[in-house]
Design a protein around this motif. Structure first.
Motif, PDB file in Angstrom:
ATOM      1  N   PRO A 210       0.550  -0.995   0.424  1.00 30.30           N
ATOM      2  CA  PRO A 210      -0.031  -0.687  -0.015  1.00 30.30           C
ATOM      3  C   PRO A 210       0.694   1.323   0.419  1.00 30.30           C
ATOM      4  CG  PRO A 210      -0.269  -1.144   2.215  1.00 30.30           C
ATOM      5  CD  PRO A 210       0.732  -1.870   1.159  1.00 30.30           C
ATOM      6  N   SER A 211       0.664   2.172  -0.630  1.00 29.02           N
ATOM      7  CA  SER A 211       0.425   3.377  -0.646  1.00 29.02           C
ATOM      8  C   SER A 211      -0.473   4.505  -0.296  1.00 29.02           C
ATOM      9  CB  SER A 211       1.394   3.906  -1.835  1.00 29.02           C
ATOM     10  OG  SER A 211       0.712   4.183  -3.380  1.00 29.02           O
ATOM     11  N   ILE A 212       0.349   5.656   0.211  1.00 29.76           N
ATOM     12  CA  ILE A 212      -0.604   6.862   0.737  1.00 29.76           C
ATOM     13  C   ILE A 212      -0.348   8.063   1.171  1.00 29.76           C
ATOM     14  CG2 ILE A 212      -1.030   7.951   3.221  1.00 29.76           C
ATOM     15  CD1 ILE A 212      -1.804   5.101   3.579  1.00 29.76           C
ATOM     16  N   TYR A 213      -0.867   8.984   0.103  1.00 32.77           N
ATOM     17  CA  TYR A 213      -0.492  10.053  -0.820  1.00 32.77           C
ATOM     18  C   TYR A 213      -0.993  10.997   0.037  1.00 32.77           C
ATOM     19  CZ  TYR A 213      -0.505  13.535  -4.027  1.00 32.77           C
ATOM     20  OH  TYR A 213      -0.651  14.627  -4.849  1.00 32.77           O
ATOM     21  N   TYR A 214       0.380  11.958   0.440  1.00 33.06           N
ATOM     22  CA  TYR A 214       0.205  12.944   1.141  1.00 33.06           C
ATOM     23  C   TYR A 214      -0.945  13.558   1.813  1.00 33.06           C
ATOM     24  CZ  TYR A 214       2.048  16.746  -1.845  1.00 33.06           C
ATOM     25  OH  TYR A 214       1.390  17.697  -2.875  1.00 33.06           O
ATOM     26  N   GLY A 215      -1.769  13.823   2.545  1.00 30.69           N
ATOM     27  CA  GLY A 215      -2.675  14.284   2.449  1.00 30.69           C
ATOM     28  C   GLY A 215      -3.613  13.508   3.207  1.00 30.69           C
ATOM     29  N   ASP A 216      -3.901  12.864   2.624  1.00 37.08           N
ATOM     30  CA  ASP A 216      -4.911  11.774   2.454  1.00 37.08           C
ATOM     31  C   ASP A 216      -5.227  11.166   3.784  1.00 37.08           C
ATOM     32  OD1 ASP A 216      -6.348  12.068   0.101  1.00 37.08           O
ATOM     33  OD2 ASP A 216      -5.061  10.047  -0.412  1.00 37.08           O
ATOM     34  N   GLU A 217      -3.175  11.128   5.113  1.00 37.86           N
ATOM     35  CA  GLU A 217      -3.225  11.319   6.560  1.00 37.86           C
ATOM     36  C   GLU A 217      -4.139  12.393   7.401  1.00 37.86           C
ATOM     37  OE1 GLU A 217       0.243  13.648   5.807  1.00 37.86           O
ATOM     38  OE2 GLU A 217      -1.078  11.881   4.517  1.00 37.86           O
ATOM     39  N   GLN A 218      -4.274  13.092   6.525  1.00 37.70           N
ATOM     40  CA  GLN A 218      -5.055  14.406   7.479  1.00 37.70           C
ATOM     41  C   GLN A 218      -6.162  14.655   6.706  1.00 37.70           C
ATOM     42  OE1 GLN A 218      -3.659  16.062   9.676  1.00 37.70           O
ATOM     43  NE2 GLN A 218      -1.827  14.957  10.085  1.00 37.70           N
ATOM     44  N   GLY A 219      -6.872  13.793   6.281  1.00 39.38           N
ATOM     45  CA  GLY A 219      -8.478  13.878   5.414  1.00 39.38           C
ATOM     46  C   GLY A 219      -8.445  15.687   4.223  1.00 39.38           C
ATOM     47  N   PHE A 220      -7.207  15.809   3.450  1.00 43.89           N
ATOM     48  CA  PHE A 220      -7.518  16.788   2.903  1.00 43.89           C
ATOM     49  C   PHE A 220      -8.387  16.542   1.533  1.00 43.89           C
ATOM     50  CE2 PHE A 220      -3.076  18.932   2.701  1.00 43.89           C
ATOM     51  CZ  PHE A 220      -2.816  19.221   4.250  1.00 43.89           C
ATOM     52  N   THR A 221      -8.664  17.526   0.794  1.00 42.69           N
ATOM     53  CA  THR A 221      -9.603  17.662  -0.414  1.00 42.69           C
ATOM     54  C   THR A 221      -8.834  18.602  -1.330  1.00 42.69           C
ATOM     55  OG1 THR A 221     -10.448  19.669   0.235  1.00 42.69           O
ATOM     56  CG2 THR A 221     -11.548  17.914   1.637  1.00 42.69           C
ATOM     57  N   GLY A 222      -9.638  18.087  -2.413  1.00 38.27           N
ATOM     58  CA  GLY A 222      -9.361  18.259  -3.838  1.00 38.27           C
ATOM     59  C   GLY A 222      -9.597  17.887  -4.740  1.00 38.27           C
ATOM     60  N   ILE A 223      -9.875  18.173  -5.723  1.00 39.79           N
ATOM     61  CA  ILE A 223     -10.811  17.323  -7.111  1.00 39.79           C
ATOM     62  C   ILE A 223      -9.422  17.755  -8.844  1.00 39.79           C
ATOM     63  CG2 ILE A 223     -12.943  18.026  -8.276  1.00 39.79           C
ATOM     64  CD1 ILE A 223     -13.471  17.249  -5.734  1.00 39.79           C
ATOM     65  N   LYS A 224      -9.539  16.618  -8.548  1.00 43.56           N
ATOM     66  CA  LYS A 224      -8.678  16.325  -9.703  1.00 43.56           C
ATOM     67  C   LYS A 224      -9.689  17.334 -10.975  1.00 43.56           C
ATOM     68  CE  LYS A 224      -6.214  14.387 -13.391  1.00 43.56           C
ATOM     69  NZ  LYS A 224      -4.969  14.941 -14.016  1.00 43.56           N
ATOM     70  N   GLU A 225      -8.977  17.852 -11.817  1.00 47.13           N
ATOM     71  CA  GLU A 225      -9.987  18.625 -12.847  1.00 47.13           C
ATOM     72  C   GLU A 225      -9.446  18.419 -14.662  1.00 47.13           C
ATOM     73  OE1 GLU A 225     -11.408  22.475 -12.122  1.00 47.13           O
ATOM     74  OE2 GLU A 225     -12.723  21.784 -10.754  1.00 47.13           O
ATOM     75  N   GLU A 226      -9.755  18.190 -15.350  1.00 49.62           N
ATOM     76  CA  GLU A 226      -8.959  18.753 -17.479  1.00 49.62           C
ATOM     77  C   GLU A 226      -9.098  18.998 -17.873  1.00 49.62           C
ATOM     78  OE1 GLU A 226      -7.730  15.065 -18.104  1.00 49.62           O
ATOM     79  OE2 GLU A 226      -8.011  13.984 -15.758  1.00 49.62           O
ATOM     80  N   ARG A 227      -8.112  20.334 -16.909  1.00 53.00           N
ATOM     81  CA  ARG A 227      -7.762  21.303 -17.302  1.00 53.00           C
ATOM     82  C   ARG A 227      -6.421  21.642 -17.127  1.00 53.00           C
ATOM     83  NH1 ARG A 227      -7.348  24.936 -13.645  1.00 53.00           N
ATOM     84  NH2 ARG A 227      -8.990  24.225 -11.021  1.00 53.00           N
TER      85      ARG A 227
END
Length: 414
Positions: free
Chosen positions: A300-317
């Protein structure tokens, strides 16, 4: 190569994490890579055993448009900064894996224009995939429609030599392996030829390929990679929780069992290319997704910030990755207070996995299955150990993990 079977990666995108300018026309060089030094103990306390780093080499903008993979990007620093980071990781027992881009390079690569000018028989031309008969004159073929990303020519020895030399250079400097970006876009036999040569000098190195679709097992067998990214499981975890359709997760876990008979996939619920899990599922759902991740086979890998509940939307632009690749503050003490509850849940679940190391190669069997209720047994490869995982999307506690006696291992006290 037993170390990899106990690995849990903290996946960091350094250009974002360290606050480097991504699209400045003339970015100011700075020793930003040292920013990571303040976070190594945080990663260890999380439960990680290593850093899975995004691109750190000289590039035009986001790092995947490299112009020189033998040189640290000046926006991050220099060789001394890299050496300090590797040494600090070594002192703490942290492994380091780098991100290599051998599918394509940036259009500003210093050898591209000489290749186009000097022609198809020139030495620089051997590196690039060029349409010599294009209307208007020779033109480089690009990666997936991105005009700034020029394809390499994987049929030539020059490109194979280049990949071998880059990988070996940084393995000699102390790293433990490579994530191979867009590995799916390169013929598997190229990787097999390259990795045979690299492993001759570094037999203990680990090689992870980015593969999104297709037959993962066949790709691993043909390419000689150790692992690939398990996007199928990533999608099944979040969408079955979001859509309240646990049949999808069950179906995917059966396929995941088959993969585990052949290799150990890299499993994840977040990375630098996708919407944050907390944006998709909310904080509680993100923890439920992590509980599933930590109780099925894989690396497993944990993406930095996920462990703090960070939010963010990936957009195609243009700039659509910025929200999921943010800067981190100077020290952990500067993080928002509300994120530490999710961090502690990560510590608990990663700790549970570390106390049951057989989970790396564990397979699952279905005990109960309905749209919103699912129970699976995750069992060691030798069949001697198991845990039961209960998912209840209608109750107050979405995921419960039980020991063989029926006692609750997580959440504690339930």
């Amino acid at each position: 190569m037993g170390w990899i079977e106990h690995s849990i990666w903290w996946h960091v995108y350094p250009l974002g994490f360290c606050g480097a300018p991504i699209r400045d026309a003339a970015p100011v060089p700075a020793h930003r890579l040292r920013h990571l030094l303040n976070w190594l103990d945080y990663a260890i306390e999380l439960g990680a055993s290593g850093l899975l780093l995004g691109p750190i080499f000289a590039a035009q903008s986001h790092g995947y448009d490299s112009v020189d993979q033998f040189r640290i990007d000046a926006r991050l620093g220099d060789d001394s900064d890299f050496d300090s980071l590797v040494a600090a990781c070594r002192e703490r027992g942290l492994r380091v894996v780098l991100d290599g881009v051998f599918s394509h390079v940036g259009v500003q690569h210093p050898e591209l224009q000489p290749a186009l000018i000097e022609g198809r028989t020139s030495a620089p031309a051997e590196l690039f995939d060029i349409d010599w008969d294009a209307p208007g004159g020779p033109a480089p073929r690009v990666f997936e429609g991105h005009g700034d990303l020029v394809r390499l020519n994987h049929a030539t020895e020059r490109t194979a030599d280049y990949a071998v030399q880059v990988m070996t250079h940084w393995l000699d400097r102390g790293v433990d392996g490579w994530r191979l970006d867009a590995a799916y876009s390169v013929a598997p036999d190229f990787w097999a030829r390259v990795l045979q040569r690299v492993r001759a000098a570094h037999p203990g190195a680990w090689f992870l390929g980015e593969v999104i679709h297709g037959d993962y097992s066949d790709f691993v067998a043909a390419s000689a990679l150790d692992s690939v990214t398990q996007y199928e499981l990533w999608k099944a975890i979040w969408s079955s929780l979001r859509d309240r359709n646990l049949f999808e997760l069950d179906w995917t876990l059966h396929r995941h069992n088959d993969l585990l008979q052949r290799f150990i996939p890299n499993t994840f619920i977040g990375n630098h290319d996708v919407t944050r899990i907390a944006s998709t599922l909310g904080p509680s759902g993100a923890v439920a997704a992590l509980a599933i991740l930590m109780t099925v086979g894989g690396i497993p890998s944990i993406y930095y910030g996920d462990e703090q509940g960070f939010t963010g939307i990936k957009e195609e632009r243009a700039g659509g990755d910025d929200e999921v690749r943010p800067a981190f503050p100077g020290t952990p003490a500067e993080l928002a207070a509300e994120g530490w509850l999710i961090y502690r849940a990560h510590q608990e679940l990663i700790g549970l996995r570390r106390r049951h190391p057989w989970l790396t190669t564990a397979t699952t069997e279905t005990l109960r299955l309905e749209n919103t209720h699912y129970a699976y047994r995750t069992r060691s490869a030798n069949g001697a150990d198991y845990l039961d995982v209960i998912i209840d999307l209608d109750g107050g506690q979405p995921v419960t993990i039980l020991d063989p006696a029926g006692g609750a291992l997580w959440p504690t006290g339930s």
